[in-house]
Design a protein around this motif. Structure first.
Motif, PDB file in Angstrom:
ATOM      1  N   SER A  35      -8.725 -10.551   9.892  1.00 29.81           N
ATOM      2  CA  SER A  35      -7.423  -9.897   9.222  1.00 29.81           C
ATOM      3  C   SER A  35      -7.708  -9.732   7.683  1.00 29.81           C
ATOM      4  CB  SER A  35      -6.745 -11.062   9.218  1.00 29.81           C
ATOM      5  OG  SER A  35      -6.846 -12.257   8.422  1.00 29.81           O
ATOM      6  N   GLY A  36      -6.846  -8.999   7.255  1.00 26.93           N
ATOM      7  CA  GLY A  36      -7.078  -8.634   5.809  1.00 26.93           C
ATOM      8  C   GLY A  36      -6.974  -9.919   4.810  1.00 26.93           C
ATOM      9  N   GLY A  37      -6.354 -10.797   5.100  1.00 29.15           N
ATOM     10  CA  GLY A  37      -6.050 -12.078   4.274  1.00 29.15           C
ATOM     11  C   GLY A  37      -7.562 -12.810   4.308  1.00 29.15           C
TER      12      GLY A  37
ATOM     13  N   PHE B  75      -0.374  -7.742  -3.381  1.00 27.65           N
ATOM     14  CA  PHE B  75      -0.487  -8.541  -2.020  1.00 27.65           C
ATOM     15  C   PHE B  75      -1.788  -8.706  -1.316  1.00 27.65           C
ATOM     16  CE2 PHE B  75       0.062  -9.284   2.423  1.00 27.65           C
ATOM     17  CZ  PHE B  75       0.821 -10.459   2.376  1.00 27.65           C
ATOM     18  N   HIS B  76      -2.148  -9.842  -1.164  1.00 25.94           N
ATOM     19  CA  HIS B  76      -3.684  -9.896  -0.782  1.00 25.94           C
ATOM     20  C   HIS B  76      -3.691 -10.748   0.682  1.00 25.94           C
ATOM     21  CE1 HIS B  76      -4.975  -7.817  -4.049  1.00 25.94           C
ATOM     22  NE2 HIS B  76      -4.499  -8.592  -5.248  1.00 25.94           N
TER      23      HIS B  76
ATOM     24  N   GLU C 217      -5.294  -3.402  -5.708  1.00 31.39           N
ATOM     25  CA  GLU C 217      -4.936  -2.551  -4.528  1.00 31.39           C
ATOM     26  C   GLU C 217      -5.137  -1.114  -5.211  1.00 31.39           C
ATOM     27  OE1 GLU C 217      -1.391  -3.907  -2.114  1.00 31.39           O
ATOM     28  OE2 GLU C 217      -1.759  -5.177  -4.016  1.00 31.39           O
TER      29      GLU C 217
ATOM     30  N   GLU D 275       2.656  -3.533  -0.554  1.00 31.43           N
ATOM     31  CA  GLU D 275       3.633  -4.232  -0.206  1.00 31.43           C
ATOM     32  C   GLU D 275       4.710  -4.224  -1.849  1.00 31.43           C
ATOM     33  OE1 GLU D 275       4.355  -5.722   2.621  1.00 31.43           O
ATOM     34  OE2 GLU D 275       2.542  -4.376   2.874  1.00 31.43           O
TER      35      GLU D 275
ATOM     36  N   ASP E 114      -8.957  -4.113  -2.875  1.00 34.28           N
ATOM     37  CA  ASP E 114      -8.222  -4.545  -1.686  1.00 34.28           C
ATOM     38  C   ASP E 114      -7.869  -3.105  -1.043  1.00 34.28           C
ATOM     39  OD1 ASP E 114      -6.441  -5.262   0.150  1.00 34.28           O
ATOM     40  OD2 ASP E 114      -5.624  -6.929  -0.506  1.00 34.28           O
TER      41      ASP E 114
ATOM     42  N   VAL F 291      -7.190  -3.065   2.266  1.00 37.74           N
ATOM     43  CA  VAL F 291      -6.660  -3.418   3.596  1.00 37.74           C
ATOM     44  C   VAL F 291      -5.542  -2.451   4.061  1.00 37.74           C
ATOM     45  CG1 VAL F 291      -5.404  -5.244   4.673  1.00 37.74           C
ATOM     46  CG2 VAL F 291      -7.146  -5.835   3.364  1.00 37.74           C
ATOM     47  N   GLN F 292      -4.722  -2.003   2.982  1.00 48.77           N
ATOM     48  CA  GLN F 292      -3.671  -0.974   3.372  1.00 48.77           C
ATOM     49  C   GLN F 292      -4.029   0.472   3.172  1.00 48.77           C
ATOM     50  OE1 GLN F 292       1.298  -0.776   3.181  1.00 48.77           O
ATOM     51  NE2 GLN F 292       0.174  -2.342   2.641  1.00 48.77           N
TER      52      GLN F 292
ATOM     53  N   LYS G 296      -6.118  -3.960   8.716  1.00 51.14           N
ATOM     54  CA  LYS G 296      -5.180  -3.004   9.189  1.00 51.14           C
ATOM     55  C   LYS G 296      -5.843  -2.020  10.027  1.00 51.14           C
ATOM     56  CE  LYS G 296      -1.175  -4.219   6.370  1.00 51.14           C
ATOM     57  NZ  LYS G 296      -1.250  -4.985   5.182  1.00 51.14           N
TER      58      LYS G 296
HETATM   59  C1  LIG Z   1      -1.457  -6.445   4.958  1.00 50.80           C
HETATM   60  C2  LIG Z   1      -2.405  -6.716   3.529  1.00 50.80           C
HETATM   61  C3  LIG Z   1      -3.241  -7.720   3.448  1.00 50.80           C
HETATM   62  C4  LIG Z   1      -3.186  -9.083   4.319  1.00 50.80           C
HETATM   63  O1  LIG Z   1      -3.510  -8.631   5.816  1.00 50.80           O
HETATM   64  P1  LIG Z   1      -3.387  -9.578   7.100  1.00 50.80           P
HETATM   65  O2  LIG Z   1      -4.088  -8.857   8.052  1.00 50.80           O
HETATM   66  O3  LIG Z   1      -1.865  -9.650   7.003  1.00 50.80           O
HETATM   67  O4  LIG Z   1      -3.837 -11.002   6.686  1.00 50.80           O
HETATM   68  C5  LIG Z   1      -4.031  -7.879   2.243  1.00 50.80           C
HETATM   69  N1  LIG Z   1      -3.875  -6.848   1.466  1.00 50.80           N
HETATM   70  C6  LIG Z   1      -3.151  -5.952   1.710  1.00 50.80           C
HETATM   71  C7  LIG Z   1      -3.168  -4.636   0.399  1.00 50.80           C
HETATM   72  C8  LIG Z   1      -2.439  -5.708   2.610  1.00 50.80           C
HETATM   73  O5  LIG Z   1      -1.480  -4.521   2.761  1.00 50.80           O
END
Ligand SMILES: *Cc1c(COP(=O)(O)O)cnc(C)c1O
Length: 410
Positions: free
Chosen positions: A103-105, A137-138, A189, A194, A222, A224-225, A251
């Motif tokens: 996961s991203g977290g 958001f991380h 980011e 978020e 980061d 992730v998104q 993601k």
């Molecule tokens: C969604 C998100 C996360 C967390 O990812 P999860 O898979 O929910 O743990 C971390 N960083 C960013 C920038 C995100 O958008």
């Protein structure tokens, strides 16, 4: 016969979520269908995840083929899909090394733990400050909510990990004042997701790189998104021409199958020597087989150029709707990660727009109370984009009270 409904949720689930009344049971491309057979166009992608739509034939094939071969080994043994995906990710990016997780977290947890060990091996135990930014958001682990910049996600979970400093985003002067040789990492980011779909400025990203170099701190992006083509490039850092030391991805990486990855330079990787960190499922063959199929499709000039073309159509459509109802400020974002900030008279009503969208057969997202967020599939058909915009227009018309009432008979 249906024996589970939305009401079941309240009886069997921890109440940390408040899902909509809709329970989808099937998806194909950019459409999903609920228990009653009602169809929705998907401009959300399960929060920027299903970037090739639902049940893409090549992803279904990759998953089912791997499912018939080998599911799981743990990291006592490595596996071919993980090695292939890591090879492709390092070939396609700045990175020399990859750590897989789910996961991203978890990807960020790995990055922040790496940053702390990096600092601790470089100094007498004083280089351990992590700098991050308000509204960032991380993730939702204790470390990642603490590094994240939204107090509401840490309240009640104290005591928190220490020596994390939050600064205003896109404010290079403040970063320059606060960073020091005691900083082990700066994390940001490239577009705050978020936090309201807020892109970083070129100056901020370049300055962060320069300051990290000056103070021997790691620069962590980061993504992730923003990653996996959502920005119109494979990773958003490419738009800025600035490479981080560590990058986190999740993601879209699995297109809907859970997988996360931390990508990093050789120098950063060396911090995580044998036994320092790990994950039972990280690098799982099923997840990596799907991730490889996603990357093979996304990392092509056609798909990446298609993101830009679709983003243009979507932005144009949002501008028209925004003006028609006085509902949106100029839209912002990157590629197909788009935020439509609400005008003063609509402030706080992003959730109302999402709910009206549901009534009109459209799935959208919020990014905070004042921004409507759109993150459709990177390969959504132009006709589906146009139809989704029509449904959004109808949803806004309903809220604005200008909807044409359906004639009742004759
Ligand atoms: C969604 C998100 C996360 C967390 O990812 P999860 O898979 O929910 O743990 C971390 N960083 C960013 C920038 C995100 O958008």
């Amino acid at each position: 016969m249906q024996n589970v409904t939305r009401a079941t949720f309240n009886h069997v689930m921890v109440p940390n979520y408040a899902p909509s009344d809709i329970i989808p049971v099937r998806g194909a491309g950019s459409r999903i269908w609920d228990q009653q057979g009602k169809e929705y166009l998907d401009f959300a992608c399960g929060i920027a995840v299903t970037l090739l739509g639902h049940c893409h034939p090549k992803l279904v094939a990759a998953l089912t083929e791997q499912a018939g071969k080998l599911w799981h080994l743990s990291n006592v043994m490595t596996n071919e899909p993980a090695l292939r995906l890591a090879q492709k990710l390092t070939a396609a990016t700045f990175a020399d090394r990859v750590f897989f997780c789910n996961s991203g977290g978890e990807a960020n947890e790995a990055a922040f733990k790496l940053a702390r060990r990096f600092g601790n091996t470089q100094s007498d135990g004083r280089k351990n400050q992590i700098i991050s930014f308000y509204n960032a958001f991380h993730g939702r682990t204790l470390f990642t909510v603490s590094v994240g910049g939204q107090a509401k996600y840490t309240q009640g979970f104290e005591p928190l990990p220490g020596n994390i400093k939050h600064l205003p985003y896109n404010d290079l002067a403040t970063l320059e004042e606060e960073i020091s040789d005691e900083t082990c990492a700066v994390v940001l980011e490239p577009v705050q997701g978020e936090g309201g779909i807020l892109p970083a400025t070129q100056e901020f990203i370049e300055g962060a790189r320069r300051l990290c170099d000056k103070h021997n701190a790691l620069l962590i992006f980061d993504e992730v998104q923003t990653g996996m083509g959502r920005s119109g490039k494979l990773y958003a850092y490419e738009h800025f021409g600035v490479t981080p030391d560590v990058l986190t991805s999740a993601k879209g990486l699995g297109g809907g199958f859970p997988i996360g990855a931390m990508l990093c330079t050789q120098k950063a990787a060396e911090v995580l020597q044998f036994g320092t960190h790990g994950s039972t499922y990280g690098g799982n063959p099923l997840a990596c087989a799907v991730g490889e199929a996603v990357l093979d499709i996304v990392n092509t000039p056609e798909v990446l150029a298609g993101v830009e073309a679709r983003a243009k159509l979507l932005r144009e459509g949002l501008d028209v709707i925004g003006k028609r109802y006085g509902i949106f400020e100029p839209v912002r974002g990157m590629g197909l990660l788009i935020g439509a900030p609400l005008t003063a008279q609509w402030k706080g009503r992003a959730k109302d727009i999402v709910n009206a969208g549901f009534r009109h057969g459209l799935w959208t997202l919020v990014a905070g109370p004042d921004v409507l967020r759109l993150a459709p599939s990177l390969i959504i058909a132009e006709a589906d984009l146009a139809e989704g915009l029509k449904r959004l227009d109808a949803a806004c018309a309903e809220l604005a009270g200008t909807a044409v009432k359906k004639a009742s008979g004759g």
